[in-house]
Design an enzyme around this catalytic site. Structure first.
Site, PDB file in Angstrom:
ATOM      1  N   ILE A  60       0.795  -1.312  -0.121  1.00  0.00           N
ATOM      2  CA  ILE A  60       0.011   0.023  -0.145  1.00  0.00           C
ATOM      3  C   ILE A  60       0.884   1.191  -0.058  1.00  0.00           C
ATOM      4  O   ILE A  60       1.850   1.323   0.808  1.00  0.00           O
ATOM      5  CB  ILE A  60      -0.891  -0.065   1.204  1.00  0.00           C
ATOM      6  N   HIS A  62       0.858   4.437   1.189  1.00  0.00           N
ATOM      7  CA  HIS A  62      -0.008   5.018   2.430  1.00  0.00           C
ATOM      8  C   HIS A  62       0.199   6.673   2.281  1.00  0.00           C
ATOM      9  O   HIS A  62       0.965   7.299   1.420  1.00  0.00           O
ATOM     10  CB  HIS A  62       0.710   4.837   3.561  1.00  0.00           C
ATOM     11  N   VAL A 185      27.528  -8.864   4.218  1.00  0.00           N
ATOM     12  CA  VAL A 185      28.663  -8.258   4.967  1.00  0.00           C
ATOM     13  C   VAL A 185      28.817  -8.958   6.403  1.00  0.00           C
ATOM     14  O   VAL A 185      27.891  -8.838   7.255  1.00  0.00           O
ATOM     15  CB  VAL A 185      28.368  -6.824   5.154  1.00  0.00           C
ATOM     16  N   LYS A 267      -2.426  -2.296  13.943  1.00  0.00           N
ATOM     17  CA  LYS A 267      -3.231  -1.914  12.952  1.00  0.00           C
ATOM     18  C   LYS A 267      -4.366  -2.846  12.373  1.00  0.00           C
ATOM     19  O   LYS A 267      -5.243  -2.523  11.820  1.00  0.00           O
ATOM     20  CB  LYS A 267      -2.230  -1.410  11.787  1.00  0.00           C
ATOM     21  N   ARG A 328       8.316  -7.355   9.755  1.00  0.00           N
ATOM     22  CA  ARG A 328       8.636  -5.873  10.115  1.00  0.00           C
ATOM     23  C   ARG A 328       9.989  -5.633  10.856  1.00  0.00           C
ATOM     24  O   ARG A 328      10.057  -6.495  11.788  1.00  0.00           O
ATOM     25  CB  ARG A 328       7.406  -5.055  10.356  1.00  0.00           C
ATOM     26  N   SER A 354       6.656  -0.264   9.360  1.00  0.00           N
ATOM     27  CA  SER A 354       5.838  -0.916   8.210  1.00  0.00           C
ATOM     28  C   SER A 354       5.503   0.166   7.322  1.00  0.00           C
ATOM     29  O   SER A 354       4.257   0.201   6.621  1.00  0.00           O
ATOM     30  CB  SER A 354       4.572  -1.477   9.034  1.00  0.00           C
ATOM     31  N   CYS A 462       2.757 -24.125 -16.470  1.00  0.00           N
ATOM     32  CA  CYS A 462       3.833 -23.399 -16.799  1.00  0.00           C
ATOM     33  C   CYS A 462       4.936 -23.524 -16.299  1.00  0.00           C
ATOM     34  O   CYS A 462       6.170 -22.922 -16.722  1.00  0.00           O
ATOM     35  CB  CYS A 462       3.592 -21.959 -17.007  1.00  0.00           C
TER      36      CYS A 462
HETATM   37  C1  LIG Z   1       3.632  -7.831   6.555  1.00  0.00           C
HETATM   38  C2  LIG Z   1       3.980  -6.238   6.206  1.00  0.00           C
HETATM   39  C3  LIG Z   1       3.431  -5.410   5.446  1.00  0.00           C
HETATM   40  C4  LIG Z   1       3.802  -4.098   5.140  1.00  0.00           C
HETATM   41  N1  LIG Z   1       3.221  -3.183   4.401  1.00  0.00           N
HETATM   42  C5  LIG Z   1       3.560  -2.240   4.038  1.00  0.00           C
HETATM   43  C6  LIG Z   1       2.723  -1.201   3.074  1.00  0.00           C
HETATM   44  O1  LIG Z   1       1.428  -1.494   2.959  1.00  0.00           O
HETATM   45  N2  LIG Z   1       3.331  -0.004   2.659  1.00  0.00           N
HETATM   46  C7  LIG Z   1       4.341   0.295   2.921  1.00  0.00           C
HETATM   47  O2  LIG Z   1       5.009   1.333   2.512  1.00  0.00           O
HETATM   48  N3  LIG Z   1       5.377  -0.590   3.528  1.00  0.00           N
HETATM   49  C8  LIG Z   1       4.701  -1.683   4.204  1.00  0.00           C
HETATM   50  N4  LIG Z   1       5.727  -2.497   4.852  1.00  0.00           N
HETATM   51  C9  LIG Z   1       7.025  -2.116   5.251  1.00  0.00           C
HETATM   52  C10 LIG Z   1       7.839  -2.450   4.029  1.00  0.00           C
HETATM   53  O3  LIG Z   1       7.991  -3.498   3.444  1.00  0.00           O
HETATM   54  C11 LIG Z   1       9.311  -2.131   4.553  1.00  0.00           C
HETATM   55  O4  LIG Z   1       9.411  -0.940   5.570  1.00  0.00           O
HETATM   56  C12 LIG Z   1      10.470  -2.132   3.786  1.00  0.00           C
HETATM   57  O5  LIG Z   1      10.382  -3.175   2.669  1.00  0.00           O
HETATM   58  C13 LIG Z   1      11.821  -2.153   4.231  1.00  0.00           C
HETATM   59  O6  LIG Z   1      12.754  -2.042   3.407  1.00  0.00           O
HETATM   60  P1  LIG Z   1      14.205  -2.102   3.755  1.00  0.00           P
HETATM   61  O7  LIG Z   1      15.074  -2.050   2.518  1.00  0.00           O
HETATM   62  O8  LIG Z   1      14.525  -1.437   4.743  1.00  0.00           O
HETATM   63  O9  LIG Z   1      14.380  -3.712   4.132  1.00  0.00           O
HETATM   64  P2  LIG Z   1      14.585  -5.091   3.375  1.00  0.00           P
HETATM   65  O10 LIG Z   1      13.643  -5.321   2.329  1.00  0.00           O
HETATM   66  O11 LIG Z   1      14.442  -6.389   4.442  1.00  0.00           O
HETATM   67  O12 LIG Z   1      16.056  -4.891   2.707  1.00  0.00           O
HETATM   68  C14 LIG Z   1      17.045  -5.145   3.669  1.00  0.00           C
HETATM   69  C15 LIG Z   1      18.311  -6.006   2.802  1.00  0.00           C
HETATM   70  O13 LIG Z   1      19.464  -6.005   3.510  1.00  0.00           O
HETATM   71  C16 LIG Z   1      20.068  -7.171   3.306  1.00  0.00           C
HETATM   72  N5  LIG Z   1      21.071  -7.379   4.349  1.00  0.00           N
HETATM   73  C17 LIG Z   1      20.698  -7.492   5.642  1.00  0.00           C
HETATM   74  N6  LIG Z   1      22.089  -7.956   6.340  1.00  0.00           N
HETATM   75  C18 LIG Z   1      22.853  -7.820   5.245  1.00  0.00           C
HETATM   76  C19 LIG Z   1      24.222  -7.833   5.181  1.00  0.00           C
HETATM   77  N7  LIG Z   1      24.823  -8.091   6.721  1.00  0.00           N
HETATM   78  N8  LIG Z   1      25.123  -7.651   4.298  1.00  0.00           N
HETATM   79  C20 LIG Z   1      24.491  -7.463   3.187  1.00  0.00           C
HETATM   80  N9  LIG Z   1      23.173  -7.341   3.164  1.00  0.00           N
HETATM   81  C21 LIG Z   1      22.419  -7.594   4.123  1.00  0.00           C
HETATM   82  C22 LIG Z   1      18.973  -8.210   3.295  1.00  0.00           C
HETATM   83  O14 LIG Z   1      19.169  -9.352   2.503  1.00  0.00           O
HETATM   84  C23 LIG Z   1      17.800  -7.148   2.715  1.00  0.00           C
HETATM   85  O15 LIG Z   1      17.696  -7.662   1.186  1.00  0.00           O
HETATM   86  C24 LIG Z   1       5.335  -3.967   5.245  1.00  0.00           C
HETATM   87  C25 LIG Z   1       6.017  -4.754   5.820  1.00  0.00           C
HETATM   88  C26 LIG Z   1       5.472  -6.063   6.229  1.00  0.00           C
HETATM   89  C27 LIG Z   1       6.228  -6.999   6.683  1.00  0.00           C
END
Ligand SMILES: Cc1cc2nc3c(=O)[nH]c(=O)nc-3n(C[C@H](O)[C@H](O)[C@H](O)COP(=O)(O)OP(=O)(O)OC[C@H]3O[C@@H](n4cnc5c(N)ncnc54)[C@H](O)[C@@H]3O)c2cc1C
Ligand SMILES: Cc1cc2nc3c(=O)[nH]c(=O)nc-3n(C[C@H](O)[C@H](O)[C@H](O)COP(=O)(O)OP(=O)(O)OC[C@H]3O[C@@H](n4cnc5c(N)ncnc54)[C@H](O)[C@@H]3O)c2cc1C
Lengths: 480, 419
Positions: A60, A62, A185, A267, A328, A354, A462
């Site tokens: 979503i 938001h 890392v 939520k 999250r 989130s 597929c």
């Molecule tokens: C159930 C759920 C519903 C949600 N709904 C929404 C929504 O509707 N709208 C919205 O805006 N947000 C939503 N969110 C939140 C959103 O998905 C996250 O805030 C966002 O994806 C976070 O992104 P990120 O890049 O911080 O984390 P991530 O996508 O987890 O990326 C972090 C990356 O770091 C890598 N990593 C970790 N440690 C290391 C390391 N030591 N070395 C190299 N790489 C590493 C991991 O492999 C990963 O790919 C939701 C989350 C959840 C769980």
């Protein structure tokens, strides 16, 4: 510009390295690539971008109407919503402005609506309004019995999270960023090859040297901070959200994002359409201590079904297409944990709970601002650069897909050759994904780029054909 | 943009049902008969069933499919592969996509023969992680026999019905060790001889009864499944591959998008004994109407729909009302499932040699021993029939159509119960 998934890493130090190619890290890398002629790396533990939390959310976009007023999160969600909305329109990321209804099912929830309306206004969102039971029913005729009213939030949209991350990463790579996959890392040390102080990031593929480091490691941002600084300002406690995706034939049952009225417990469970034409039910909210616990559970799914039956009874008769869970990055704090540590030449982008998908572009702007401040003249972050626009393949049902386009098929018959029948994905799209700037690292990565194998049959028809294309192109086409 | 074309009969799906219908129609001078097949090759599911048991003894699925395709082409039907029917543009107009572009094909009669699929792990709500190595039989058979892909090293097969044994044989063919067949039922859903024969191969395959797969384990690749027995005891079975077999569901997307009435039991289009749906001009046959029967049964339905389609082309009317045919527990569903005025349900006699005549297909939810099937309408008994064998869930159970002419087309629902 390069994407590597194996082999040795460049020995020359980078100016800035972003750790974590989720939606947040990719947005930051893109922002850096856009503004400055620097040596930038994006380093990711997994074999693909967006393979962590960013692939498994509720998708979503938001408005931020219900954020904690005055928080950094509230601000970045509000700004991010606007930025990503515009970026999506320009780059072809599917977005549908369906609007949300927070449905009140009892008197207590009904009584909470005016407060939520006020909160929305304090968050700078003034399009919300309260509607009565009759209008709720008129707008959502399949809703379960007993809805007393709702807060209508017309600005809430649904978006494709996969294309968003991919668009950022693609643009970053095309803008000169080196993306290194399969590069967790594991250790952070110091090194000074030519006198200038560098971090030395040890990965299974070798060492990455970098002058500045941005920690966008999502669930693992706290651990990386500890490795980097020997301390951390927060601890990530994963909060699991399980979801059920219903078949496309259920899509007509719901028009808006149906949100519950938030309670002390969080939520709550929503029902929402997806841009792929499905219907989502979820998520749960479970505090865990295992950052790898992305499995679904019997209790979780049963609980969702019970809640879903109340909200949209007919939904439960529809076939289920997929079940999944995301984690999250919750912390002990009520806000994002974005900290600059100038003396250590690093910035931590943690606790993006989130709302990170929505806020991603605003987080990136904010973080690059912090970096400019921390680095001062050491990094020239003042001159804005320019990025070529990207045009992403359309995965959304609201826009014409290749199988519907006579013009495209006339230029290349591969776009008329449907391989994945449930999702109507053509050979042309699969080929394009496999030879794209950031090619998929796995069949799941291919699914996130094309929807192939993501439909109701999950590969009955597929699966083998898609794997054949993947293996074929993987060797010759992707060349890595 | 879209090429517009007209045909007399448009058949969607070139599996046994669609091909048999097209063959019979083209041969009997029904005009321009065209079959659309979205797959690159015609033949339907038998194309990737490399075991015997199709039609005559010893005939394999691909051989059977090939003979059906030849027959259709020989009779003068057009079989167009790589063309998907993607939606409706009118009551009898279908939009299609193929490498040669987009078309809108309008027919005087449409026959839906879109087949069925197995419910995958997700639709069965099996919790756990989402690792690689999770298959349905359909995907497994194609991977092994059509694409010759690597499968894994050690597999668990979920189910113990005929298709599960087909999965077992595909796994063996691919050199995969089978750790066990697991079924929730108390016994295998095939004859004891077949069950025993299939399980003694290179190495004996254990059959675990009264157990469900409660969770998939592993990251990236499957590492095992957690089994739970009826008494609650659990154990983990190590494997890198799991095949979910059976639990078939008609592929009804096209029917439903076209507003064709579905039967809640079969989840396929509701049809009468002439395979007419509730939508004038639209017929439905084969596994798209009732999930899985042997290929021969699907092909027979294709043969039997030809007469009613020709009648329709000749201007016969379409029944405006129909009485539903419903089942009572432990029966799960029946097909055909509409009793239309003027059309004796299921009473069409097969035109082909050796055809069994009109009959209903049923399924039971529990094993029943020598059931007495009782057909009633408004309390009036129309038919009683004893089935002299044990009938297991997921096994074909057939009811004669001889009584259907006696049903009152203006009466209440006709019920089938186990007496
Ligand atoms: C159930 C759920 C519903 C949600 N709904 C929404 C929504 O509707 N709208 C919205 O805006 N947000 C939503 N969110 C939140 C959103 O998905 C996250 O805030 C966002 O994806 C976070 O992104 P990120 O890049 O911080 O984390 P991530 O996508 O987890 O990326 C972090 C990356 O770091 C890598 N990593 C970790 N440690 C290391 C390391 N030591 N070395 C190299 N790489 C590493 C991991 O492999 C990963 O790919 C939701 C989350 C959840 C769980
Ligand atoms: C795994 C498996 C194993 C089996 N083993 C045996 C066996 O050993 N012996 C036996 O007798 N029977 C067996 N059967 C059953 C037998 O294969 C089926 O009864 C038979 O294939 C049904 O024929 P059908 O024409 O109804 O459907 P299908 O054979 O499924 O054919 C339907 C066709 O329609 C096409 N189609 C669907 N939608 C569209 C569209 N929108 N546009 C264009 N084309 C479309 C599909 O691609 C498919 O080719 C097996 C079935 C399965 C699934």
């Amino acid at each position: 510009m390069s994407v590597t998934a194996k082999g040795p890493l460049p020995s020359e130090p980078y100016d800035v390295t972003v750790v974590g190619a989720g939606v947040v890290g990719s947005a930051i890398a893109r922002e850096l690539a856009g503004h400055h002629r620097l040596r930038i790396a994006l380093v990711e533990a997994s074999g693909d971008v967006g393979d962590g939390t960013s692939k498994a959310n509720t998708a979503i976009l938001h408005t931020g109407f219900d954020a904690v007023p005055g928080s950094l999160e509230a601000r970045l969600v509000r700004e991010g919503s606007r930025l990503l909305g515009a970026y999506a329109a320009e780059s072809g990321i599917p977005v549908e402005p369906v609007g949300a209804l927070l449905v009140a099912w009892d008197e207590e929830q009904l009584a909470a609506l005016p407060g939520l309306l006020k909160k929305a206004e304090r968050n700078g969102y003034d399009e919300a309004h309260i509607i009565g039971a009759d209008e709720v029913r008129a707008r959502e005729p399949h809703l379960g019995e007993g809805a007393l009213g709702a807060l209508s939030v017309p600005g809430e949209s649904i978006i494709c999270p996969w294309t968003t991350t991919l668009a950022y990463a693609t643009q970053a790579v095309r803008g000169g960023v080196d993306l290194h996959l399969n590069c967790a890392v594991e250790k952070v040390g110091a090194s000074s090859p030519d006198g200038s102080a560098c971090h030395a990031l040890t990965t299974p593929r070798g060492v990455v040297r970098t002058r500045y480091l941005i920690n966008a490691a999502g669930l693992h941002a706290d651990a990386l901070d500890r490795r980097l600084l020997g301390r951390g300002e927060f601890t990530v406690t994963p909060r699991r959200g399980q979801l059920i995706v219903f078949d496309k034939l259920a899509r007509d049952l719901v028009s808006h994002i149906l949100l519950p009225v938030p309670t002390a417990l969080g939520k709550g469970v929503l029902v929402a359409p997806t841009v792929y034409g499905n219907v989502l039910l979820g998520p749960t909210a479970e505090e865990l201590d295992d950052k790898r616990a992305t499995g679904t559970t019997e209790d979780g799914l049963a609980g969702l079904r019970a809640k879903g039956r109340r909200i949209l009874p007919a939904l439960l008769d529809e076939e289920v297409t997929a079940v999944y869970a995301g984690l999250r990055a919750a912390t002990e704090h009520d806000d994002y944990q974005i900290h600059a540590c100038p003396e250590e030449r690093c910035i931590t982008v943690g606790g993006i709970r989130s709302t990170g998908l929505t806020a991603s572009m605003a987080i990136a702007e904010y973080v690059v601002g912090l970096l400019a401040e921390a680095a001062g003249p050491d990094l020239d972050l003042t001159v804005p650069g320019s990025l070529d626009p990207v045009s992403m393949p359309n995965l959304g049902e609201a826009y014409p897909r290749p199988y519907q386009r006579a013009d495209l098929i006339a230029t290349d018959p591969a776009y008329g050759s449907i391989v994945c029948h449930c999702e109507r994905v053509t050979r042309g799209e699969i080929r394009d994904a496999l030879i794209s700037t950031v090619p998929p690292g796995s069949l799941d990565g291919l699914r996130r780029r094309t929807r192939a194998r993501g439909g109701r049959c999950q590969g009955f028809y597929c699966g083998a054909a898609v794997r054949e294309l993947f293996d074929g192109w993987g060797e010759s086409g992707a060349g890595r | 943009m879209r090429r517009q074309r007209h045909v007399d009969v448009l058949v969607v799906g070139a599996g046994p049902a669609g091909l048999a219908a097209a063959t019979r129609l083209a041969a009997s001078g029904a005009g321009a008969v065209e079959v659309l097949e979205r797959d690159a090759r015609a033949g339907g599911v038998p194309r990737h069933c490399h075991h015997g048991g199709f039609g005559r003894w010893g005939v394999t699925g691909p051989q059977y499919a090939e003979s059906l395709v030849e027959a259709a082409l020989g009779a003068g039907a057009a079989v167009r592969t790589g063309v998907s029917a993607t939606g409706w543009a009118g009551a009898l107009s279908l939009d299609t996509t193929g490498p040669h572009g987009l078309e809108r094909i309008t027919a005087r009669a449409v026959v839906l023969a879109t087949g069925a699929r197995e419910r995958p792990r997700t639709a069965r709500l099996v919790p756990g992680t989402r690792p690689a190595g999770v298959f349905t039989t359909g995907e497994l058979q194609q991977a092994v026999h059509v694409y010759r892909q690597e499968i894994g090293t050690r597999a668990v097969v979920v189910g113990a019905e005929p298709v599960s044994y087909a999965a077992l044989s595909a796994l063996r063919h691919a050199g995969v060790e089978v750790a066990a067949l697991v079924t929730e039922e108390a016994r295998a859903q095939v004859s004891p001889v077949r069950a025993a024969a299939a399980r003694f191969g290179v190495a004996r395959v254990p059959l675990v009864t009264g157990a469900v797969v409660a969770e998939l384990l592993g990251r990236g690749r499957l590492s095992g499944v957690r089994l739970r027995r009826r008494d609650g005891r659990e154990r983990v079975l190590a494997c890198d591959t799991v095949v979910f077999t059976g639990d078939f569901v008609p592929d009804h997307e096209l029917a439903r998008r076209g507003g064709v009435l579905l039967d809640p039991g079969t989840r396929g289009p509701a049809v009468d004994g002439s395979f007419r749906t509730a939508s004038p001009g639209i017929f439905a046959v084969g596994n798209g109407v009732h999930a899985v029967e042997p290929a021969r049964v699907a092909a027979e339905e294709g043969v039997r729909v030809a007469g009613p389609v020709r009648d329709r082309l000749a201007g016969a009317g379409w029944p405006s009302g129909a009485v539903p045919l419903v089942v009572e527990s432990p029966l799960r569903w029946v097909a055909p499932n509409r009793v239309a005025p003027g059309a004796p349900v299921g009473a069409e006699v097969a035109e082909g040699p050796g055809g069994p005549g009109g009959r209903f297909v049923l399924r039971t939810a529990e094993a029943v021993f020598c059931p007495l099937l009782v057909v009633t309408q408004d309390g009036r008994c129309l038919h009683r029939q004893r089935v002299m064998r044990r009938v297991l869930p997921n096994q074909g159970l057939y009811l004669s159509g001889s009584w259907a002419g006696d049903a009152d087309a203006g009466g209440g629902p006709v019920r089938v119960a186990v007496g």
